[in-house]
Motif scaffolding. Structure first.
Motif, PDB file in Angstrom:
ATOM      1  N   VAL A 145       0.836  -1.190   0.322  1.00  0.00           N
ATOM      2  CA  VAL A 145      -0.177   0.446   0.153  1.00  0.00           C
ATOM      3  C   VAL A 145       1.085   1.145   0.156  1.00  0.00           C
ATOM      4  N   GLY A 146       0.918   1.911  -0.875  1.00  0.00           N
ATOM      5  CA  GLY A 146       1.260   3.468  -1.346  1.00  0.00           C
ATOM      6  C   GLY A 146       0.596   4.466  -0.221  1.00  0.00           C
ATOM      7  N   MET A 147       1.042   4.938   0.678  1.00  0.00           N
ATOM      8  CA  MET A 147      -0.464   6.176   1.129  1.00  0.00           C
ATOM      9  C   MET A 147      -0.054   7.388   1.222  1.00  0.00           C
ATOM     10  N   HIS A 148      -0.185   8.210   0.261  1.00  0.00           N
ATOM     11  CA  HIS A 148       0.413   9.872   0.416  1.00  0.00           C
ATOM     12  C   HIS A 148       0.376  10.732   2.279  1.00  0.00           C
ATOM     13  N   GLY A 149       0.899  11.217   2.606  1.00  0.00           N
ATOM     14  CA  GLY A 149       1.239  11.913   4.225  1.00  0.00           C
ATOM     15  C   GLY A 149       2.446  10.926   4.968  1.00  0.00           C
ATOM     16  N   ILE A 150       2.079  10.892   6.061  1.00  0.00           N
ATOM     17  CA  ILE A 150       3.137  10.559   7.116  1.00  0.00           C
ATOM     18  C   ILE A 150       2.567   8.539   7.364  1.00  0.00           C
ATOM     19  N   VAL A 151       3.827   8.257   6.968  1.00  0.00           N
ATOM     20  CA  VAL A 151       3.156   6.456   7.435  1.00  0.00           C
ATOM     21  C   VAL A 151       3.728   6.515   8.253  1.00  0.00           C
ATOM     22  N   VAL A 153       6.049   2.685   8.776  1.00  0.00           N
ATOM     23  CA  VAL A 153       6.138   2.436   7.756  1.00  0.00           C
ATOM     24  C   VAL A 153       6.252   0.651   9.479  1.00  0.00           C
ATOM     25  N   GLU A 154       6.645   0.447  10.573  1.00  0.00           N
ATOM     26  CA  GLU A 154       6.345  -0.291  11.009  1.00  0.00           C
ATOM     27  C   GLU A 154       5.000  -0.827  11.905  1.00  0.00           C
ATOM     28  N   LYS A 155       4.667   0.128  11.959  1.00  0.00           N
ATOM     29  CA  LYS A 155       3.509  -0.452  12.492  1.00  0.00           C
ATOM     30  C   LYS A 155       2.085  -0.768  10.861  1.00  0.00           C
ATOM     31  N   GLY A 156       2.356   0.137   9.797  1.00  0.00           N
ATOM     32  CA  GLY A 156       1.756  -0.134   9.085  1.00  0.00           C
ATOM     33  C   GLY A 156       0.771   1.013   8.517  1.00  0.00           C
ATOM     34  N   MET A 157       0.853   1.999   9.835  1.00  0.00           N
ATOM     35  CA  MET A 157      -0.349   2.769   9.684  1.00  0.00           C
ATOM     36  C   MET A 157       0.040   3.865   9.395  1.00  0.00           C
ATOM     37  N   SER A 158      -1.063   4.352   8.820  1.00  0.00           N
ATOM     38  CA  SER A 158      -1.072   6.059   8.158  1.00  0.00           C
ATOM     39  C   SER A 158      -1.154   6.637   9.113  1.00  0.00           C
ATOM     40  N   VAL A 159      -0.005   7.303   9.892  1.00  0.00           N
ATOM     41  CA  VAL A 159      -0.444   8.154  10.868  1.00  0.00           C
ATOM     42  C   VAL A 159      -0.693  10.023  10.343  1.00  0.00           C
ATOM     43  N   PHE A 160      -0.691  10.468   9.066  1.00  0.00           N
ATOM     44  CA  PHE A 160      -1.228  11.906   8.734  1.00  0.00           C
ATOM     45  C   PHE A 160      -1.923  11.507   7.238  1.00  0.00           C
ATOM     46  N   ALA A 161      -3.235  11.949   6.801  1.00  0.00           N
ATOM     47  CA  ALA A 161      -3.720  11.617   5.195  1.00  0.00           C
ATOM     48  C   ALA A 161      -4.162  12.842   5.231  1.00  0.00           C
ATOM     49  N   PRO A 162      -2.905  13.916   5.215  1.00  0.00           N
ATOM     50  CA  PRO A 162      -3.874  15.624   5.064  1.00  0.00           C
ATOM     51  C   PRO A 162      -4.705  15.741   4.471  1.00  0.00           C
ATOM     52  N   ASN A 163      -4.697  15.159   2.963  1.00  0.00           N
ATOM     53  CA  ASN A 163      -5.693  15.175   1.561  1.00  0.00           C
ATOM     54  C   ASN A 163      -6.860  14.764   2.341  1.00  0.00           C
ATOM     55  N   LEU A 164      -6.710  13.539   2.738  1.00  0.00           N
ATOM     56  CA  LEU A 164      -8.079  12.917   3.513  1.00  0.00           C
ATOM     57  C   LEU A 164      -8.709  13.682   5.027  1.00  0.00           C
ATOM     58  N   ASN A 165      -8.122  14.495   6.082  1.00  0.00           N
ATOM     59  CA  ASN A 165      -7.916  14.648   6.757  1.00  0.00           C
ATOM     60  C   ASN A 165      -8.174  13.598   8.055  1.00  0.00           C
ATOM     61  N   LEU A 166      -7.582  12.768   7.875  1.00  0.00           N
ATOM     62  CA  LEU A 166      -7.505  11.665   8.493  1.00  0.00           C
ATOM     63  C   LEU A 166      -6.018  11.336   9.515  1.00  0.00           C
ATOM     64  N   GLN A 167      -6.469  10.373  10.372  1.00  0.00           N
ATOM     65  CA  GLN A 167      -5.521   9.845  11.572  1.00  0.00           C
ATOM     66  C   GLN A 167      -4.963   8.950  12.183  1.00  0.00           C
ATOM     67  N   VAL A 213       4.461  14.109  -8.151  1.00  0.00           N
ATOM     68  CA  VAL A 213       4.215  15.675  -8.193  1.00  0.00           C
ATOM     69  C   VAL A 213       2.629  15.203  -8.219  1.00  0.00           C
ATOM     70  N   GLY A 214       0.981  15.627  -7.900  1.00  0.00           N
ATOM     71  CA  GLY A 214       0.168  15.552  -7.519  1.00  0.00           C
ATOM     72  C   GLY A 214      -1.057  16.600  -7.642  1.00  0.00           C
ATOM     73  N   ARG A 215      -1.806  15.863  -6.666  1.00  0.00           N
ATOM     74  CA  ARG A 215      -2.356  17.221  -4.851  1.00  0.00           C
ATOM     75  C   ARG A 215      -1.147  17.513  -4.482  1.00  0.00           C
ATOM     76  N   GLY A 216      -0.598  16.596  -3.709  1.00  0.00           N
ATOM     77  CA  GLY A 216       0.093  16.803  -3.010  1.00  0.00           C
ATOM     78  C   GLY A 216       2.198  16.872  -4.086  1.00  0.00           C
ATOM     79  N   ILE A 217       3.279  17.293  -3.367  1.00  0.00           N
ATOM     80  CA  ILE A 217       4.134  17.225  -3.663  1.00  0.00           C
ATOM     81  C   ILE A 217       4.871  16.266  -2.842  1.00  0.00           C
ATOM     82  N   GLY A 218       5.589  14.664  -3.269  1.00  0.00           N
ATOM     83  CA  GLY A 218       6.732  13.933  -1.780  1.00  0.00           C
ATOM     84  C   GLY A 218       7.871  14.379  -2.686  1.00  0.00           C
TER      85      GLY A 218
END
Length: 401
Positions: A145-151, A153-167, A213-218
């Motif tokens: 799984v490739g997820m935008h935002g802060i991930v 990787v050790e826990k496999g958790m999306s810490v913060f997905a800013p474009n979806l405003n989810l944590q 380079v899409g809706r955000g840039i990482g």
């Protein structure tokens, strides 16, 4: 409990053998023993297990150096498959590939309105079931799984997905519970860098940066062949590099971030602003004189047809990207920089402006000549990178039991 095939493959000596076969394409048992320093009986026994499981198959006989021709071994691309997901802000892309990363099936699902953690996980599960049921593949060994935002990787958790405003989305836990196979989760740009290293324009390069380079840039940063995560997993968040302290407000709350000038939404907003200021042209008519109809794709299409407004907006985005990349070059000094994501589709209209800006601003002759190229996989770069997450885990020989 992981799938049987993955467990069978994931041991030190088996991983060594599989990696040699992957790198060589086809190889004899004798050559494997020579390259791995394993004894011929050990190689023979391990290969027998892999042949029985149909993970490896025998092919046409190889070249003889006197005596009997050797039987060649190759990976069974028809047997082993991997699923990769790219979780964006507007849609979810899912691909099914063989063990060589070749895409066999691709599906795209729109994000539910007012996405929640629960609805996102439900969509991911439904998408995986859908792509598995729509093909006749025998074995899927893992899900990347490739997820935008802060991930994390050790826990496999999306810490913060800013474009979806989810944590704190427990992606790995939810998918492993549902599918009983290995799941790896990574930031989208870092996944992209891994895909380029394994299958794309980063092959053989141990110092590179991949920029999504899409809706955000990482950015995914690779140094000495290893992905750089940073202490709190925020390495590569170059979209939030400040370019102009007096610039527009970013979704992160700061002002003048790179992605407020060069991301997909920024390009669209700049085009709309120019039209509001009185600039007209092909874009306006193509959008039916309705600003709400303007998209990045429409801007690109109009620019190709000669619309000067769209060409100038894309050129400006290229120059800002060039400034951000110059900062990266001065900080990291990679051998190669690869640009992917939706905006990279307009490469013929932005790449020259990126390279010209670097040539104007970089410190030394060699830094001015840093290799800049577009991803081999375009919009699919993150999904292919997600597949690579599983293959890296499978073929890695470091620290295996």
């Amino acid at each position: 409990m992981l799938t049987g095939s993955f467990q069978l493959m994931k041991s030190l000596n088996r991983s060594v053998i599989l990696n040699i076969i992957r790198e060589k394409g086809s190889i004899s048992r004798a050559e494997i023993a020579k390259l791995t320093k394993l004894t011929p009986p050990t190689v023979s026994n391990l290969v027998k297990e892999l042949l029985k499981a149909e993970i490896v198959i025998e092919r046409d006989l190889g070249e003889s150096r006197g005596g009997r021709k050797p039987t060649m071994l190759t990976l069974n691309s028809k047997m082993i498959h991997v699923i990769g997901l790219d979780i964006g802000s507007h849609d979810l892309k899912i691909i099914l590939t063989n063990i060589h990363g070749q895409i066999l099936k691709k599906e795209i699902f729109p994000m539910p309105e007012d996405t929640t953690k629960e609805s996102l996980l439900s969509l991911m599960i439904d998408a995986i079931h859908s792509i598995k049921e729509s093909t006749d593949v025998e074995e899927v060994i893992g899900i990347g799984v490739g997820m935008h935002g802060i991930v994390d990787v050790e826990k496999g958790m999306s810490v913060f997905a800013p474009n979806l405003n989810l944590q704190n989305i427990p992606i790995k836990e939810a998918l492993e519970n549902e599918f009983k196979m290995i799941v790896k989760v990574e930031n989208d740009a870092r996944a992209m860098s891994l895909g380029e290293m394994w299958f794309g324009n980063g092959s053989g390069i141990d110092s590179l940066v991949c920029i999504n380079v899409g809706r955000g840039i990482g950015a995914g940063i690779v140094m000495d062949g290893k992905i750089l995560h940073g202490h709190h997993f925020i390495s590569g968040e170059i979209g939030h590099m400040t370019i102009d302290i007096n610039g527009p407000k970013c979704t992160c709350g700061n002002y003048g971030c790179l992605q407020t000038f060069a991301s997909g939404p920024a390009i669209v907003e700049n085009a709309k602003k120019e039209i509001r200021l009185g600039r007209s042209g092909l874009l306006s008519s193509m959008a039916g004189n309705n600003l709400d109809n303007i998209t990045g794709e429409l801007i690109y299409e109009a620019a190709l047809k000669g619309d000067s407004l769209c060409q100038s907006v894309l050129a400006e985005a290229g120059r800002y990207l060039g400034i951000g990349i110059t900062n990266l070059i001065h900080t990291i000094n990679p051998k190669r920089i690869i640009i992917g994501g939706g905006v990279s589709n307009a490469q013929e209209l932005i790449l020259n402006h990126i390279t010209q800006t670097i040539e104007q601003r970089a410190l030394t002759k060699f830094s001015k000549e840093t290799e800049i190229m577009v991803s081999k996989f375009g919009d699919d770069a993150t999904a292919v990178g997600a597949v690579a997450l599983i293959l890296v885990e499978l073929f890695s020989t470091r620290g295996n039991k």
